[in-house]
Structures are given as structure tokens and as C-alpha cells.
Design a protein around this motif. Structure first.
Motif, mmCIF file in Angstrom:
data_model
loop_
_atom_site.group_PDB
_atom_site.id
_atom_site.type_symbol
_atom_site.label_atom_id
_atom_site.label_comp_id
_atom_site.label_asym_id
_atom_site.label_seq_id
_atom_site.Cartn_x
_atom_site.Cartn_y
_atom_site.Cartn_z
ATOM 1 N N ASP A 83 10.843 16.866 -80.303
ATOM 2 C CA ASP A 83 10.030 18.078 -80.492
ATOM 3 C C ASP A 83 10.901 19.330 -80.397
ATOM 4 O O ASP A 83 10.734 20.281 -81.179
ATOM 5 N N ILE A 84 11.818 19.334 -79.453
ATOM 6 C CA ILE A 84 12.730 20.475 -79.309
ATOM 7 C C ILE A 84 13.582 20.629 -80.560
ATOM 8 O O ILE A 84 13.737 21.733 -81.092
ATOM 9 N N LYS A 85 14.138 19.528 -81.022
ATOM 10 C CA LYS A 85 14.977 19.578 -82.229
ATOM 11 C C LYS A 85 14.177 20.119 -83.411
ATOM 12 O O LYS A 85 14.683 20.916 -84.199
ATOM 13 N N ARG A 86 12.927 19.694 -83.516
ATOM 14 C CA ARG A 86 12.066 20.192 -84.596
ATOM 15 C C ARG A 86 11.866 21.698 -84.463
ATOM 16 O O ARG A 86 11.984 22.441 -85.428
ATOM 17 N N GLU A 87 11.586 22.170 -83.227
ATOM 18 C CA GLU A 87 11.366 23.595 -82.999
ATOM 19 C C GLU A 87 12.620 24.412 -83.286
ATOM 20 O O GLU A 87 12.528 25.572 -83.699
ATOM 21 N N GLU A 88 13.779 23.812 -83.059
ATOM 22 C CA GLU A 88 15.043 24.497 -83.334
ATOM 23 C C GLU A 88 15.396 24.476 -84.824
ATOM 24 O O GLU A 88 16.373 25.098 -85.227
ATOM 25 N N ASP A 123 13.038 28.127 -73.221
ATOM 26 C CA ASP A 123 14.408 27.743 -72.876
ATOM 27 C C ASP A 123 14.650 26.306 -73.342
ATOM 28 O O ASP A 123 14.641 25.360 -72.551
ATOM 29 N N PHE A 124 14.851 26.164 -74.652
ATOM 30 C CA PHE A 124 15.000 24.836 -75.245
ATOM 31 C C PHE A 124 16.263 24.122 -74.750
ATOM 32 O O PHE A 124 16.263 22.914 -74.567
ATOM 33 N N SER A 125 17.314 24.872 -74.520
ATOM 34 C CA SER A 125 18.569 24.277 -74.066
ATOM 35 C C SER A 125 18.397 23.617 -72.697
ATOM 36 O O SER A 125 18.796 22.468 -72.486
ATOM 37 N N GLN A 126 17.796 24.342 -71.760
ATOM 38 C CA GLN A 126 17.575 23.786 -70.414
ATOM 39 C C GLN A 126 16.573 22.639 -70.475
ATOM 40 O O GLN A 126 16.726 21.633 -69.792
ATOM 41 N N SER A 127 15.556 22.801 -71.301
ATOM 42 C CA SER A 127 14.558 21.742 -71.464
ATOM 43 C C SER A 127 15.223 20.455 -71.931
ATOM 44 O O SER A 127 15.009 19.391 -71.351
ATOM 45 N N GLU A 128 16.038 20.568 -72.969
ATOM 46 C CA GLU A 128 16.707 19.371 -73.495
ATOM 47 C C GLU A 128 17.650 18.755 -72.470
ATOM 48 O O GLU A 128 17.699 17.533 -72.325
ATOM 49 N N ALA A 129 18.376 19.591 -71.743
ATOM 50 C CA ALA A 129 19.298 19.073 -70.727
ATOM 51 C C ALA A 129 18.547 18.274 -69.663
ATOM 52 O O ALA A 129 18.964 17.170 -69.286
ATOM 53 N N ILE A 130 17.432 18.808 -69.198
ATOM 54 C CA ILE A 130 16.615 18.120 -68.183
ATOM 55 C C ILE A 130 16.069 16.813 -68.742
ATOM 56 O O ILE A 130 16.098 15.770 -68.080
ATOM 57 N N GLY A 167 -2.108 26.785 -66.532
ATOM 58 C CA GLY A 167 -2.676 28.122 -66.399
ATOM 59 C C GLY A 167 -1.812 29.207 -67.023
ATOM 60 O O GLY A 167 -2.055 30.390 -66.805
ATOM 61 N N GLY A 168 -0.792 28.796 -67.778
ATOM 62 C CA GLY A 168 0.048 29.770 -68.464
ATOM 63 C C GLY A 168 1.118 30.391 -67.587
ATOM 64 O O GLY A 168 1.644 31.456 -67.904
ATOM 65 N N ARG A 169 1.465 29.715 -66.502
ATOM 66 C CA ARG A 169 2.462 30.234 -65.569
ATOM 67 C C ARG A 169 3.635 29.249 -65.428
ATOM 68 O O ARG A 169 3.976 28.813 -64.331
ATOM 69 N N PRO A 170 4.282 28.900 -66.560
ATOM 70 C CA PRO A 170 5.337 27.882 -66.505
ATOM 71 C C PRO A 170 6.551 28.304 -65.672
ATOM 72 O O PRO A 170 7.194 27.442 -65.075
ATOM 73 N N SER A 171 6.861 29.589 -65.626
ATOM 74 C CA SER A 171 8.016 30.020 -64.828
ATOM 75 C C SER A 171 7.804 29.717 -63.348
ATOM 76 O O SER A 171 8.734 29.290 -62.654
ATOM 77 N N GLU A 172 6.589 29.932 -62.859
ATOM 78 C CA GLU A 172 6.270 29.586 -61.470
ATOM 79 C C GLU A 172 6.300 28.073 -61.282
ATOM 80 O O GLU A 172 6.775 27.570 -60.259
ATOM 81 N N ALA A 173 5.780 27.351 -62.256
ATOM 82 C CA ALA A 173 5.746 25.888 -62.180
ATOM 83 C C ALA A 173 7.152 25.323 -62.034
ATOM 84 O O ALA A 173 7.370 24.372 -61.272
ATOM 85 N N ILE A 174 8.099 25.911 -62.732
ATOM 86 C CA ILE A 174 9.482 25.415 -62.704
ATOM 87 C C ILE A 174 10.036 25.396 -61.285
ATOM 88 O O ILE A 174 10.701 24.433 -60.882
ATOM 89 N N VAL A 232 9.082 20.050 -70.038
ATOM 90 C CA VAL A 232 7.978 20.667 -70.781
ATOM 91 C C VAL A 232 7.809 22.129 -70.378
ATOM 92 O O VAL A 232 7.619 23.009 -71.231
ATOM 93 N N ASN A 233 7.916 22.427 -69.090
ATOM 94 C CA ASN A 233 7.733 23.814 -68.645
ATOM 95 C C ASN A 233 8.895 24.703 -69.085
ATOM 96 O O ASN A 233 8.679 25.859 -69.457
ATOM 97 N N TYR A 234 10.119 24.189 -69.082
ATOM 98 C CA TYR A 234 11.228 24.963 -69.642
ATOM 99 C C TYR A 234 10.984 25.197 -71.132
ATOM 100 O O TYR A 234 11.245 26.283 -71.653
ATOM 101 N N TYR A 235 10.476 24.194 -71.820
ATOM 102 C CA TYR A 235 10.133 24.312 -73.238
ATOM 103 C C TYR A 235 9.103 25.429 -73.443
ATOM 104 O O TYR A 235 9.242 26.258 -74.340
ATOM 105 N N LEU A 236 8.094 25.458 -72.580
ATOM 106 C CA LEU A 236 7.042 26.473 -72.694
ATOM 107 C C LEU A 236 7.561 27.889 -72.454
ATOM 108 O O LEU A 236 6.989 28.854 -72.967
#
Length: 186
Positions: free
Chosen positions: A138-143, A105-112, A63-70, A98-102
Motif C-alpha cells: 500500500d505504501i509503495k502504491r501511495e508513493e 511518514d511513509f518512510s518510517q511506516s515502511e521501516a517499522i 479518532g484522527g489522532r495518529p501522532s498521539e497514538a504513535i 499504520v499510524n505512521y502511514y496516517l
């Protein structure tokens, strides 16, 4: 007139919330799952608190609310870890990454996701490892780390036939194609 036990009603509403999410009725899904979560919290039912939190987070993320999902996913991650349930822990970590990615926050996403690789490996679940590595690529590609992304995709593609999962194979090949496209080679 017979009344259904509260636990049966909660389980039924949880299933309804999950179904609503999968049919894109996200507002109703969030409403049902929030109510059910309250019931399980009142019961102190850790397993169902974690499971419902993950499902609610998925609806929020869609629903576009990834911060709440986290927040819900972090809670579930702690519960699964305390319960020693590596299977659900890995699935939760994928959703969390995925939600950190959305949120960007690629760094936190990758760490998780890398932590998830360790858990999946410990559990002997090669399929989940592949999904995690695909997300890391996917993160590496986006970076803009195209070669690193391609190396990860290729490494996982070499193993994908072991788990006989067509979906991950397509995801990986799509990742390779998108990386080459971004490099201007397609």
C-alpha cells in the motif's frame, strides 16, 4: 456490601474501553483506557501497560489522532520486545506502521513494517507476514511505485490460500485493483 478488587475493576474497565472503541464511542474509550493505564502504571504491570497502551493508541488513531497514538505504540513496542512477546510485538508494529502511514511518514511506516516482517517470520506467523507485506505494498502504491506494489501484492496472493484468510485475500485483491486504477488501466 462487597467491593471488587482493584485489579478486577481495572480489567473490566479495560474491556469496556476496548468495546467502546469498537462501537466508535472513541472519547469514552480514550477516557476509560487512560484511567486504566494509570492504574497499571501504578502497579508496575508491564504486560497490561503495553496491552492498554495499544488499545488506547487504536482509539486515538481511529479518532484522527495518529501522532498521539504513535507515542503509546512505541512504548508498547519496547515493552513487548523486552518481554519477548513476538505475537503482540508484531500486532503492535502493524498498528505503529499504520499510524505512521496516517501521518504521511511513509518512510518510517515502511521501516517499522519491514521490521515487523522479520519478527513475524521469526515467530513463524505467515498470516501476520502477509498483513505486513500488504501494508508495505500500500505504501509503495501511495508513493507511485506501482510495479513494486503489484509485485508485492502478487507475491503475497500466491501464498494467501495457505493461511485460509479471506479478509487478507480481499485486501490484497483490492490493492491490486486500486493500483491498476491509479495506473489508468481500469
Amino acid at each position: 456490601e462487597l467491593a471488587a478488587p482493584a485489579a478486577t475493576i481495572a480489567e473490566t474497565r479495560k474491556e469496556l474501553g476496548m468495546t467502546l472503541s469498537r462501537t466508535s464511542a472513541l472519547s469514552r474509550s480514550i477516557e476509560e483506557l487512560t484511567t486504566v493505564l494509570g492504574f497499571y502504571e501504578g502497579q508496575g504491570d508491564s504486560y497490561n501497560i503495553a496491552q492498554t497502551s495499544v488499545e488506547l493508541a487504536c482509539s486515538l488513531g481511529l479518532g484522527g489522532r495518529p501522532s498521539e497514538a504513535i507515542g503509546y505504540l512505541e512504548r508498547a513496542r519496547g515493552i513487548w520486545d523486552n518481554l519477548g512477546n513476538d505475537n503482540f510485538l508484531v500486532q503492535t508494529m502493524i498498528a505503529l506502521g499504520v499510524n505512521y502511514y496516517l501521518t504521511g511518514d511513509f518512510s518510517q511506516s515502511e521501516a517499522i513494517l519491514r521490521q515487523g516482517v522479520e519478527v513475524a517470520s521469526r515467530a513463524g506467523n505467515l498470516k501476520w507476514e502477509m498483513y505486513l507485506w500488504d501494508s508495505i505494498a500500500d505504501i509503495k502504491r501511495e508513493e507511485g511505485s506501482y510495479q513494486e506494489a503489484l509485485d508485492i501484492y502478487s507475491s503475497v496472493l500466491d501464498q494467501v490460500w495457505v493461511v485460509n484468510d479471506a479478509f487478507i485475500a480481499v485486501e490484497l485483491m483490492d490493492g491490486v485493483a486500486n493500483t491498476y486504477r491509479l495506473m489508468g488501466q481500469i
